[in-house]
Every structure is written in C-alpha cells, then in structure tokens.
Scaffold this motif. Structure first.
Motif, short mmCIF file in Angstrom:
data_model
loop_
_atom_site.label_atom_id
_atom_site.label_comp_id
_atom_site.label_asym_id
_atom_site.label_seq_id
_atom_site.Cartn_x
_atom_site.Cartn_y
_atom_site.Cartn_z
N TRP A 1 0.89 -1.16 0.05
CA TRP A 1 -0.02 0.00 0.00
C TRP A 1 0.77 1.18 0.05
O TRP A 1 1.89 1.29 0.57
CB TRP A 1 -0.89 0.28 1.17
CG TRP A 1 -2.04 -0.91 1.52
CD1 TRP A 1 -2.51 -1.58 0.41
CD2 TRP A 1 -2.58 -1.49 2.41
NE1 TRP A 1 -3.57 -2.61 0.51
CE2 TRP A 1 -3.52 -2.50 1.87
CE3 TRP A 1 -2.55 -1.29 3.70
CZ2 TRP A 1 -4.45 -3.05 2.91
CZ3 TRP A 1 -3.51 -1.91 4.58
CH2 TRP A 1 -4.32 -3.09 4.13
N THR A 2 0.35 2.30 -0.80
CA THR A 2 0.94 3.67 -0.74
C THR A 2 -0.19 4.37 -0.44
O THR A 2 -1.59 4.07 -0.52
CB THR A 2 1.42 3.88 -2.01
OG1 THR A 2 0.50 4.12 -3.01
CG2 THR A 2 2.52 3.09 -2.55
N PRO A 3 -0.06 5.77 -0.18
CA PRO A 3 -1.53 6.72 0.14
C PRO A 3 -2.11 6.62 -1.23
O PRO A 3 -3.42 6.97 -0.92
CB PRO A 3 -0.63 7.82 0.38
CG PRO A 3 0.62 7.61 1.00
CD PRO A 3 1.12 6.49 0.31
N ARG B 1 -4.01 2.51 -1.31
CA ARG B 1 -4.40 1.86 0.11
C ARG B 1 -5.93 1.67 -0.25
O ARG B 1 -6.51 2.78 -0.66
CB ARG B 1 -3.89 2.39 1.34
CG ARG B 1 -4.37 3.90 1.51
CD ARG B 1 -3.73 4.46 2.78
NE ARG B 1 -4.40 5.77 2.82
CZ ARG B 1 -3.60 6.71 3.49
NH1 ARG B 1 -2.19 6.40 3.90
NH2 ARG B 1 -4.13 7.98 3.46
N PRO B 2 -6.49 0.69 0.41
CA PRO B 2 -8.16 0.56 0.53
C PRO B 2 -8.68 1.72 1.41
O PRO B 2 -7.68 2.10 2.45
CB PRO B 2 -8.40 -0.91 0.82
CG PRO B 2 -7.07 -1.18 1.50
CD PRO B 2 -5.97 -0.44 1.03
N ALA B 3 -9.73 1.76 1.30
CA ALA B 3 -10.63 2.74 2.39
C ALA B 3 -10.44 2.21 3.89
O ALA B 3 -10.44 3.09 4.76
CB ALA B 3 -11.81 3.02 2.01
N GLN C 1 -8.57 -0.12 9.51
CA GLN C 1 -9.32 -1.25 10.20
C GLN C 1 -8.53 -2.59 9.90
O GLN C 1 -8.45 -3.45 11.08
CB GLN C 1 -10.68 -1.66 9.63
CG GLN C 1 -11.72 -0.37 10.32
CD GLN C 1 -11.54 0.68 9.31
OE1 GLN C 1 -10.69 0.87 8.22
NE2 GLN C 1 -12.40 1.99 9.54
N GLN C 2 -7.78 -2.71 8.72
CA GLN C 2 -7.18 -3.99 8.45
C GLN C 2 -5.59 -3.94 9.34
O GLN C 2 -5.51 -4.96 9.91
CB GLN C 2 -6.73 -4.04 6.93
CG GLN C 2 -8.07 -4.31 6.22
CD GLN C 2 -7.66 -4.66 4.86
OE1 GLN C 2 -6.64 -5.45 4.70
NE2 GLN C 2 -8.21 -3.91 3.68
N MET C 3 -5.33 -2.76 9.71
CA MET C 3 -3.83 -2.60 10.40
C MET C 3 -4.27 -3.01 11.93
O MET C 3 -3.59 -3.54 12.83
CB MET C 3 -3.39 -1.33 10.36
CG MET C 3 -2.76 -1.09 8.85
SD MET C 3 -1.39 -2.44 8.42
CE MET C 3 -2.28 -3.58 7.47
#
Length: 148
Positions: free
Chosen positions: A109-111, A114-116, A120-122
């Motif tokens: 992911w980059t800015p 990355r998903p919305a 929450q995933q982190m």
C-alpha cells in the motif's frame, strides 16, 4: 552439546520474542502516532522488511526447539520443551492463516492505492499480533522454565 543447544535456542527464541514485543508495544504505536501518511508508509516498509525475515526466524526457532526436544528426550524438562514447540507451531499457523494475508496486502500500500478500510485492517493485524506475542512469550517462558 545439549547445553549449547539449549542456550542457543533460548537466545534465538528470546530475541524473536523481543522483536515481536517491540513491534506490538513500541514500533506500531509510534507509527500510529505519526502525522498524515507517514505511519502507513512506515508500516508498509516494516511489513516488507520483517515479512522477509520473520518466517525464517519462526521456522528456525521451531526447528531448534524440535532438535532440543529430541536431543534431550530423556532429560528433565522435556515436556516443557515439547509444549513450547507446540506453542511455536500455533504461532506459525496463526501467522500463515491470520497475519500474513493482511501483511501481504499492507506491504504494497501507498497513500495512492490503499483501501478505504486500511486502518481497520491494520487494527485487525495488531489484535492478531497481540495474541501471537502472548503465545510466543508462553513458549519462551516454558523454554526458560525447562532449564531449571
């Protein structure tokens, strides 16, 4: 020879526990407190770096504990070593099934892509990681206890 294996294994597992504890309770909270996109970029970099090293470390730790259990089969404390090995197996299974899939996504992911729901995933990864840290601390504690 068994004593050297016991000490080496305890040190390898202990350092692994220290790294994982540090990620959970020091590094990630620092990254979460950074402004703007810095924390997400730091997590992606950490995911790439530690994602390459930790599988080898976990498997090596498990192999060393297995070797210790076999070499010391008729010695006192072997039951604790076997139980520590079982906990390390649990940690590897947890890693493969729960943590690695999230890490594999997050490290790319980059800015811009990355998903919305990236936070929450982190957060989910962090919760699984806390459990894994508890499991490997248990394994390390059993290894140390088996030495006495």
């Amino acid at each position: 020879m068994l004593n050297a294996l016991e000490v080496f294994t305890t040190v390898v597992v202990g350092v692994m526990v220290g790294v994982e504890f540090s990620v959970a309770f020091v590094v990630n909270p620092i990254l979460n407190g950074l402004p703007e996109d810095s924390g997400q970029l730091g997590r992606a970099h950490g995911g790439r770096m530690l994602g390459a090293v930790m599988p080898v470390w976990y498997i090596t730790s498990l192999a060393l504990v297995a070797a210790w259990a076999v070499a010391g089969w008729h010695h006192r404390g072997t039951g604790l070593v076997v139980t520590a090995g079982a906990l390390l197996i649990v940690s590897v299974i947890m890693s493969v099934l729960l943590l690695v899939p999230i890490n594999n996504r997050g490290k790319t992911w980059t800015p811009d892509n990355r998903p919305a729901d990236w936070k929450q995933q982190m957060s989910r990864w962090d919760r699984f990681h806390y459990v894994r840290v508890a499991v490997i601390i248990g394994a390390f504690t059993l290894l140390v206890a088996s030495l006495t």
